[in-house]
Scaffold this active site. Structure first.
Site, PDB file in Angstrom:
ATOM      1  N   CYS A  84      38.414  35.963  38.785  1.00 36.16           N
ATOM      2  CA  CYS A  84      38.170  34.899  39.749  1.00 36.16           C
ATOM      3  C   CYS A  84      39.500  34.400  40.325  1.00 36.16           C
ATOM      4  O   CYS A  84      40.137  35.116  41.098  1.00 36.16           O
ATOM      5  CB  CYS A  84      37.356  33.777  39.093  1.00 36.16           C
ATOM      6  SG  CYS A  84      36.589  32.651  40.296  1.00 36.16           S
ATOM      7  N   HIS A 106      32.785  37.046  37.202  1.00 32.81           N
ATOM      8  CA  HIS A 106      33.064  36.709  35.807  1.00 32.81           C
ATOM      9  C   HIS A 106      32.383  37.729  34.883  1.00 32.81           C
ATOM     10  O   HIS A 106      31.275  37.495  34.383  1.00 32.81           O
ATOM     11  CB  HIS A 106      32.571  35.298  35.489  1.00 32.81           C
ATOM     12  CG  HIS A 106      33.382  34.224  36.122  1.00 32.81           C
ATOM     13  ND1 HIS A 106      34.489  33.661  35.509  1.00 32.81           N
ATOM     14  CD2 HIS A 106      33.281  33.630  37.342  1.00 32.81           C
ATOM     15  CE1 HIS A 106      35.013  32.758  36.320  1.00 32.81           C
ATOM     16  NE2 HIS A 106      34.309  32.722  37.433  1.00 32.81           N
ATOM     17  N   GLU A 115      32.967  38.426  31.876  1.00 31.61           N
ATOM     18  CA  GLU A 115      32.826  37.968  30.490  1.00 31.61           C
ATOM     19  C   GLU A 115      31.443  37.398  30.206  1.00 31.61           C
ATOM     20  O   GLU A 115      30.993  37.368  29.055  1.00 31.61           O
ATOM     21  CB  GLU A 115      33.898  36.914  30.169  1.00 31.61           C
ATOM     22  CG  GLU A 115      33.738  35.561  30.840  1.00 31.61           C
ATOM     23  CD  GLU A 115      34.334  35.469  32.235  1.00 31.61           C
ATOM     24  OE1 GLU A 115      34.515  34.340  32.741  1.00 31.61           O
ATOM     25  OE2 GLU A 115      34.628  36.535  32.829  1.00 31.61           O
TER      26      GLU A 115
END
Length: 547
Positions: free
Chosen positions: A380, A519, A521
């Protein structure tokens, strides 16, 4: 029709209700049941989206664009069930819905009260999708006795009363403090917590007791007697070396069996725990170690980057190595050379964030990784800082910067290679935003498709050229600089399907330098590590072998 497990907490906060709920969900799955987990938070914010990471930790984003509590990340990581907007609600959202209905006249001029209007709204939320799964696990945030939690406790009391007998049970998580001076575990705080719970009409069926020491049989019997639960429903929850031990640890203590017994499910299906045995084996039998520097803005609170920390762990498990992550405040690199701090690390990760503070430090970290050929993952804002670094130091654009920082300063200081996204397409509909809009929910949120460039590093990592990832941001890399930057070695290797929005960049002549606008993750799991984190740790492992 789902059976409901309501998880409450007592004595103190931060005991691990979220982890206990997630582990229970995993154990029920291991026995062949389908589950969904949901979180009810008593705070008055409509959602965590505008809350400071120092206040609340990270914001977990779902595929459908909801900004939710970080516990939903635990739910997904342990069960693999993608969370939805309907799996997280706060008092703020509940009251907002009630007031909107009142303004529309839905209540036909009646006096609006906590009971029944607020509690009915909570019950409607709990019941959403109850026909889809075998078990619905509902965690109530906060601690019993908190005044703001009372409407939720009353709502679940009513909900259980209205359901047929045997469809709802209550699980209460408490603390058994160890008093070193006397050498005793004390049960009295738990007794008082259960007394408080019973005073509002809730009787726990299962007690989960956090403890530093083993709970003697005498104390278990005492808790069972004074808290009115079965002795085999007093479950010990000890501190663990890894949160991914939790399903196996809770199974050894009999939590899943206690839940099935409470529902009178007999004979109980036998659990298949091979997935979690493999996870534990990979954690505790690592064959090496890699050091990863996380250069961020919210390093004082690791929960601000919870999913990143867990995704790195997952990447380590996939490569049979232990990932030693160290958190470094990006502001340090605005004053000092990053070299002395970053020497010795096998990889560098720059995560997301908002605002200008620390961004020059992130840019310097990206430059260090690019010039020293150290594996770099920018997420990001970390991707945007890598683009600015390349624009300044490769393409000669000395004034390259972000419109976000000019907006904060009120003057034009930069040539904005990062701009405020005002409109985009979501599900074939145009969405428009303004910098003057309220902050809550104005970002590009949720899952979006991306197309990867054939032959690129990311296409190799993913093993495909079509992906879908979750977003949470207001600013984008300006596509008009693509040609200029690509001439100097920054490849735009992932784009939105319409080609307007850069999703991924990579440095062509670098062993592993990738920045992503989304993102990754948020979608990583211990039994299914995200491809980017898996390969990022693999690249770090290669560097560690050369050192």
């Amino acid at each position: 029709m789902a059976r409901f497990v309501f998880i409450t907490g007592g004595v103190v906060s931060s005991l691990g209700k979220g982890l206990a709920s997630a582990a229970l969900g995993a154990l029920l799955q291991a026995r062949g049941f389908t589950v969904r987990l949901r979180k009810l938070d008593p705070y008055l914010n409509v959602d965590p989206g505008t809350m400071s990471p120092f206040e609340h930790g990270e914001v977990f984003v779902t595929d459908d664009g909801a900004e939710t509590d970080l516990d939903l990340g635990h739910y997904e990581r342990f069960t693999g069930v993608a969370a939805r907007r309907t799996d997280s609600v706060s008092s703020g959202r509940i009251y907002s819905n009630v007031l909107e209905k009142e303004r529309r006249g839905d209540y036909l001029g009646k006096t609006i009260q906590v009971i029944p209007h607020v509690t009915n709204e909570i019950k409607d939320f709990i019941a959403t999708g109850e026909d889809e799964v075998d078990f619905m696990l509902c965690e109530i945030g906060g601690t019993v006795g908190d005044i703001e939690g009372l409407p939720f406790f009353e709502a679940i009391r009513q909900f259980a009363q209205e359901k047929p007998r045997g469809e709802c049970i209550f699980m209460h998580l408490t603390l058994l403090p160890w008093i070193a001076a006397s050498g005793e575990l004390k049960t009295k705080p738990t007794q008082h917590s259960v007394k408080e719970l019973r005073s509002i009409g809730l009787q726990p069926d299962i007690l989960v007791c956090r403890s530093e020491k083993p709970i003697p049989q005498k104390e278990r019997e005492k808790l069972a007697l004074f808290c009115n639960v079965r002795p085999d429903s007093v479950i010990a929850a000890y501190d663990l070396k890894s949160i991914y031990e939790a399903p196996l640890a809770y199974h050894r203590e009999g939590l899943d069996q206690a839940v099935l017994d409470a529902f009178q499910i007999s004979p109980a299906p036998k659990p298949d725990l091979r997935r979690w045995e493999d996870v534990a084996d990979r954690i505790f039998h690592a064959e090496g170690e890699v050091k990863v520097a996380i250069v961020g803005k919210y390093t004082q609170l690791e929960d601000a980057y919870k999913s990143i920390a867990e995704a790195l762990t997952h990447g380590g498990m996939a490569n049979r190595v232990k990932v030693k992550a160290e958190w470094i405040d990006a502001e340090i690199f605005e004053r000092e050379d990053p070299g002395p701090y970053l020497e010795g690390f096998h990889a560098i990760l720059v995560p997301g964030g908002f605002g200008e503070r620390g961004t020059e430090g992130k840019i310097n970290a990206a430059r260090f990784a690019r010039e020293r050929k150290i594996p770099y993952l920018g997420i990001c804002l970390g991707m945007q800082m890598a683009v600015i670094e390349a624009a300044r130091n490769l393409a000669g654009m000395e004034r390259a910067g972000s419109q976000e920082f000019d907006h904060e300063a009120g003057v034009a200081r930069f040539e904005p290679v990062i701009f405020h996204l005002r409109e985009w397409i979501k599900d074939n509909q145009k969405i428009a935003r303004s910098v003057l809009d309220d902050k809550g929910g104005t970002m590009r949120l949720g899952a979006y498709d991306a197309t990867l460039k054939e032959g690129s590093k990311v296409a190799e990592v993913y093993g495909t050229t079509t992906i879908q990832e979750r977003h949470r941001h207001r600013y984008e890399v300006d596509i008009k600089y693509r040609e200029q930057l690509e001439e100097h070695g920054l490849c735009f290797s992932g784009l939105s399907p319409d080609g307007r929005l850069p999703e991924i960049v990579e440095v062509s002549d670098h062993p592993w330098f990738i920045g992503v606008q989304f993102h990754p993750e948020l979608k990583s799991k211990p039994f299914e590590p995200h491809p980017l984190f898996r390969d990022f740790v693999r690249a770090a492992k290669e560097v560690s072998r050369l050192v």
